[in-house]
Design a protein around this motif. Structure first.
Motif, PDB file in Angstrom:
ATOM      1  N   TYR A 102      -2.403  13.383   0.190  1.00 13.02           N
ATOM      2  CA  TYR A 102      -1.179  12.854  -0.425  1.00 13.02           C
ATOM      3  C   TYR A 102      -0.796  13.710  -1.629  1.00 13.02           C
ATOM      4  CZ  TYR A 102      -1.893   8.432   2.100  1.00 13.02           C
ATOM      5  OH  TYR A 102      -2.043   7.472   3.064  1.00 13.02           O
ATOM      6  N   PHE A 103       0.520  13.791  -1.898  1.00 12.12           N
ATOM      7  CA  PHE A 103       0.940  14.429  -3.155  1.00 12.12           C
ATOM      8  C   PHE A 103       2.155  13.711  -3.713  1.00 12.12           C
ATOM      9  CE2 PHE A 103       3.290  16.699   0.148  1.00 12.12           C
ATOM     10  CZ  PHE A 103       4.556  16.878  -0.385  1.00 12.12           C
ATOM     11  N   ILE A 244       3.763   9.028 -14.326  1.00 14.08           N
ATOM     12  CA  ILE A 244       3.428   9.539 -12.974  1.00 14.08           C
ATOM     13  C   ILE A 244       2.301   8.692 -12.371  1.00 14.08           C
ATOM     14  CG2 ILE A 244       2.629  11.527 -11.620  1.00 14.08           C
ATOM     15  CD1 ILE A 244       3.511  13.370 -13.911  1.00 14.08           C
ATOM     16  N   GLY A 245       1.217   8.546 -13.131  1.00 15.31           N
ATOM     17  CA  GLY A 245       0.044   7.837 -12.611  1.00 15.31           C
ATOM     18  C   GLY A 245       0.302   6.347 -12.404  1.00 15.31           C
ATOM     19  N   LEU A 246       1.147   5.769 -13.276  1.00 15.02           N
ATOM     20  CA  LEU A 246       1.442   4.332 -13.142  1.00 15.02           C
ATOM     21  C   LEU A 246       2.261   4.070 -11.877  1.00 15.02           C
ATOM     22  CD1 LEU A 246       2.195   3.685 -16.906  1.00 15.02           C
ATOM     23  CD2 LEU A 246       0.244   2.777 -15.626  1.00 15.02           C
ATOM     24  N   GLU A 247       3.231   4.938 -11.611  1.00 18.07           N
ATOM     25  CA  GLU A 247       3.983   4.802 -10.344  1.00 18.07           C
ATOM     26  C   GLU A 247       3.035   5.014  -9.155  1.00 18.07           C
ATOM     27  OE1 GLU A 247       8.253   6.751 -11.842  1.00 18.07           O
ATOM     28  OE2 GLU A 247       7.147   7.693 -10.207  1.00 18.07           O
ATOM     29  N   LEU A 248       2.182   6.023  -9.298  1.00 17.87           N
ATOM     30  CA  LEU A 248       1.266   6.380  -8.210  1.00 17.87           C
ATOM     31  C   LEU A 248       0.354   5.212  -7.841  1.00 17.87           C
ATOM     32  CD1 LEU A 248       0.109   8.619  -6.402  1.00 17.87           C
ATOM     33  CD2 LEU A 248      -1.332   9.338  -8.317  1.00 17.87           C
ATOM     34  N   LYS A 249      -0.097   4.478  -8.852  1.00 11.03           N
ATOM     35  CA  LYS A 249      -0.964   3.321  -8.577  1.00 11.03           C
ATOM     36  C   LYS A 249      -0.225   2.304  -7.713  1.00 11.03           C
ATOM     37  CE  LYS A 249      -4.905   2.385 -10.804  1.00 11.03           C
ATOM     38  NZ  LYS A 249      -5.758   1.667 -11.755  1.00 11.03           N
ATOM     39  N   LYS A 250       1.041   2.070  -8.045  1.00 12.58           N
ATOM     40  CA  LYS A 250       1.830   1.115  -7.249  1.00 12.58           C
ATOM     41  C   LYS A 250       1.993   1.637  -5.822  1.00 12.58           C
ATOM     42  CE  LYS A 250       4.735  -0.727 -10.964  1.00 12.58           C
ATOM     43  NZ  LYS A 250       6.077  -1.163 -11.373  1.00 12.58           N
ATOM     44  N   GLN A 251       2.182   2.954  -5.687  1.00 14.33           N
ATOM     45  CA  GLN A 251       2.387   3.528  -4.347  1.00 14.33           C
ATOM     46  C   GLN A 251       1.117   3.410  -3.501  1.00 14.33           C
ATOM     47  OE1 GLN A 251       4.048   6.982  -6.329  1.00 14.33           O
ATOM     48  NE2 GLN A 251       5.933   6.840  -5.131  1.00 14.33           N
ATOM     49  N   PRO A 259      -7.443   6.655  -3.755  1.00 10.37           N
ATOM     50  CA  PRO A 259      -7.939   8.017  -3.497  1.00 10.37           C
ATOM     51  C   PRO A 259      -9.442   8.184  -3.759  1.00 10.37           C
ATOM     52  CG  PRO A 259      -6.645   7.930  -5.518  1.00 10.37           C
ATOM     53  CD  PRO A 259      -6.539   6.576  -4.897  1.00 10.37           C
ATOM     54  N   ASP A 260     -10.081   9.079  -2.979  1.00 12.15           N
ATOM     55  CA  ASP A 260     -11.477   9.461  -3.258  1.00 12.15           C
ATOM     56  C   ASP A 260     -11.512  10.636  -4.222  1.00 12.15           C
ATOM     57  OD1 ASP A 260     -12.878   7.734  -1.311  1.00 12.15           O
ATOM     58  OD2 ASP A 260     -11.674   8.871   0.137  1.00 12.15           O
ATOM     59  N   ILE A 261     -10.508  11.521  -4.054  1.00 16.42           N
ATOM     60  CA  ILE A 261     -10.466  12.746  -4.869  1.00 16.42           C
ATOM     61  C   ILE A 261      -9.053  12.890  -5.428  1.00 16.42           C
ATOM     62  CG2 ILE A 261     -10.595  15.272  -4.800  1.00 16.42           C
ATOM     63  CD1 ILE A 261     -12.517  14.917  -2.373  1.00 16.42           C
ATOM     64  N   PHE A 413      -5.776  13.252  -3.111  1.00 10.89           N
ATOM     65  CA  PHE A 413      -4.459  13.251  -3.754  1.00 10.89           C
ATOM     66  C   PHE A 413      -4.342  14.477  -4.644  1.00 10.89           C
ATOM     67  CE2 PHE A 413      -2.090  12.709  -7.672  1.00 10.89           C
ATOM     68  CZ  PHE A 413      -0.818  12.498  -7.163  1.00 10.89           C
ATOM     69  N   PHE A 414      -3.186  15.133  -4.613  1.00 15.65           N
ATOM     70  CA  PHE A 414      -2.947  16.157  -5.644  1.00 15.65           C
ATOM     71  C   PHE A 414      -1.589  15.948  -6.308  1.00 15.65           C
ATOM     72  CE2 PHE A 414       0.020  19.265  -3.822  1.00 15.65           C
ATOM     73  CZ  PHE A 414      -0.063  19.028  -2.462  1.00 15.65           C
TER      74      PHE A 414
END
Ligand SMILES: Cc1ncc(COP(=O)(O)O)c(C=O)c1O
Length: 461
Positions: A102-103, A244-251, A259-261, A413-414
């Motif tokens: 994922y990115f 970025i990370g807060l949106e990503l958590k919701k996604q 994510p594992d990595i 995830f990157f």
């Protein structure tokens, strides 16, 4: 009915976070404070007032876990945010990996990267305090264009010192900044004492972020109603990027996955800290002990992988306070690699502390292998990424290959920090086989570090 294979997870504008996340609230021990370079004592807000607005200074030292995003800033964020989370299915197929890749794509912002997440907030708080002019430096030109864009929105004048080698490699980035009304100079210049002294020593220098920072700080400190803005490294910049990370958590919650990595490129650390810190919080709290978090940097500027963790100046001349971080030495002048935004001698103190404490790790690559990865990504997923972001692509591909060897269904995830539409000369150099690989030698670093002030911690008796 055939189930549609989702390519991207998009949040609604209403899902845009209302607060930024401040990891300082969750650190096991407080961050070592910035020090005055003369007294070697922690600096107070008054010393920063000369170049920063009070609201950003408060954010810099805040221990509140969540900090409200002003409505006006959210309104501007909505031009391009929330940004999409993509599943790179074609890349997975090309690698024949059981891993999911994922990115999150920050290339959709008007200047083309994550940088306006902070520039808009910084320009807003400066405008609120009546500042009429902001000065900054830029490496690759992404931060400069993001600040030019934001200053234009708030009717603030903007001057940018652009590192000479990027100024020459990326003339269209300069034009972009000028489109938004900023004035741009190739650094070092003859406009500041810092620039003049460095040109005297080496008239042919290719410049560095450290030198450009010295020029911008000096300019701000010596002009009326002018402030300085930094595009990375500082706590308030990292704070703004946590959107970025807060949106990503919701996604990931929508996907019902975790994510594992997690990996991302690191220049000063802002995009990757922003994307990863809401997840690093889970690791600090012991909820996700297995999560692996990797910063990715160039072997030509190996701050986290070869630098030392100690106090150093943020700029080349020694005008800034001392920051506790991994550093290659503030006099470090990096080779003119194409990832101009990854040529900084230090990194965000928050990211450095979390690396030192083992919550995060670091990897480094040669630039040719990075471009090879970026080309595979362009051919499979379509996007032509910035040379900086390509470092994260390379790491994600390597992890997916390892997962294939071990037959592991890892979730990788990157952070994809920006597009490379102004970096095509770098791609051209790659295609024409004129790109050089370079690894900065440890012995040079040892020499650079000799010039750093030694801070002795007083022992309690
Ligand atoms: C596209 C892009 N990604 C990443 C970076 C590195 O900065 P940071 O580590 O602060 O995210 C830059 C810096 O210019 C950039 O332009």
């Amino acid at each position: 009915m055939i189930e549609m294979k989702k390519i991207k997870i998009q949040l609604d504008e209403n899902d845009l976070p209302k607060k930024w996340y401040n990891i300082q609230a969750d650190l096991k021990t407080p961050l070592d404070p910035p020090l005055n370079s003369q007294t070697k004592q922690p600096i107070g807000p008054d010393e920063l007032k000369a170049i920063f607005p009070m609201e950003l200074i408060k954010q810099e030292v805040s221990s509140e876990r969540y900090i409200s995003i002003p409505e006006k800033v959210r309104e501007i964020y909505r031009i391009w945010r929330p940004t999409p989370l993509y599943r790179a299915r074609n890349l997975e197929k090309a690698l024949n990996t059981p891993a999911k890749i994922y990115f999150k794509w920050e290339g959709v912002s008007p200047p083309g990267s994550h940088k306006p997440n902070s520039s808009v907030a910084q320009a807003y708080f400066n405008m609120k305090e009546g500042v009429e002019r902001i000065v900054t430096e830029t490496g690759a030109g992404q931060w400069g264009s993001a600040l030019a864009f934001a200053c234009h929105l708030f009717k603030i004048n903007c001057r940018i010192y652009m590192v000479k080698c990027s100024y020459e490699q990326k003339p269209y980035r300069r034009v972009l900044m000028e489109n938004w009304g900023a004035e741009v100079f190739s650094s070092p210049t003859n406009l500041t004492n810092s620039g003049k002294s460095l040109l005297k020593k080496d008239p042919n220098t290719s410049g560095s972020l450290g030198i450009a920072i010295s020029e911008a700080v000096e300019d701000a400190a010596t002009h009326e109603n002018t402030n300085y803005a930094l595009g990375s490294v500082l706590n308030h910049v990292v704070l703004h990027q946590t959107i970025i990370g807060l949106e990503l958590k919701k996604q990931f919650q929508i996907l019902d996955e975790y994510p594992d990595i997690i990996c991302g490129c690191v220049g000063g650390g802002s995009n990757f800290a922003g994307a990863s810190f809401p997840f690093v919080r889970d690791k600090i709290l012991g909820k996700r002990k297995d999560l692996m978090v990797f910063s990715v940097e160039p072997l030509a500027c190996p701050t986290l992988t070869k630098g030392e963790y100690r106090y150093d100046f943020g700029d080349s001349v020694g005008l800034t306070p001392l920051l506790k971080m991994y550093t290659l030495g503030h006099r470090f002048v990096p080779p003119a690699i194409h990832a101009g935004g990854l040529r900084y001698h230090g990194d965000a103190p928050l990211l450095c502390k979390l690396t030192k404490e083992g919550y995060m790790q670091a990897l480094a690559y040669y630039q040719k292998e990075v471009f090879e990865a970026a080309i595979l990504f362009a051919k499979t997923e379509g996007f032509v990424v910035a040379p900086e972001s390509a470092h994260a692509v390379k790491a994600a591909i390597d992890f997916a290959r390892i997962a294939k060897k071990r037959n592991e269904k890892k979730i990788i995830f990157f952070a994809n920090s920006g597009h490379g539409h102004f970096d095509l000369s770098a791609y051209d150099a790659y295609h024409n086989n004129v790109m050089q690989d370079y690894a900065y030698p440890k012995t040079f670093i040892k020499n650079n570090l000799k010039e750093i002030p030694i801070i002795v911690k007083k022992r309690r008796i």
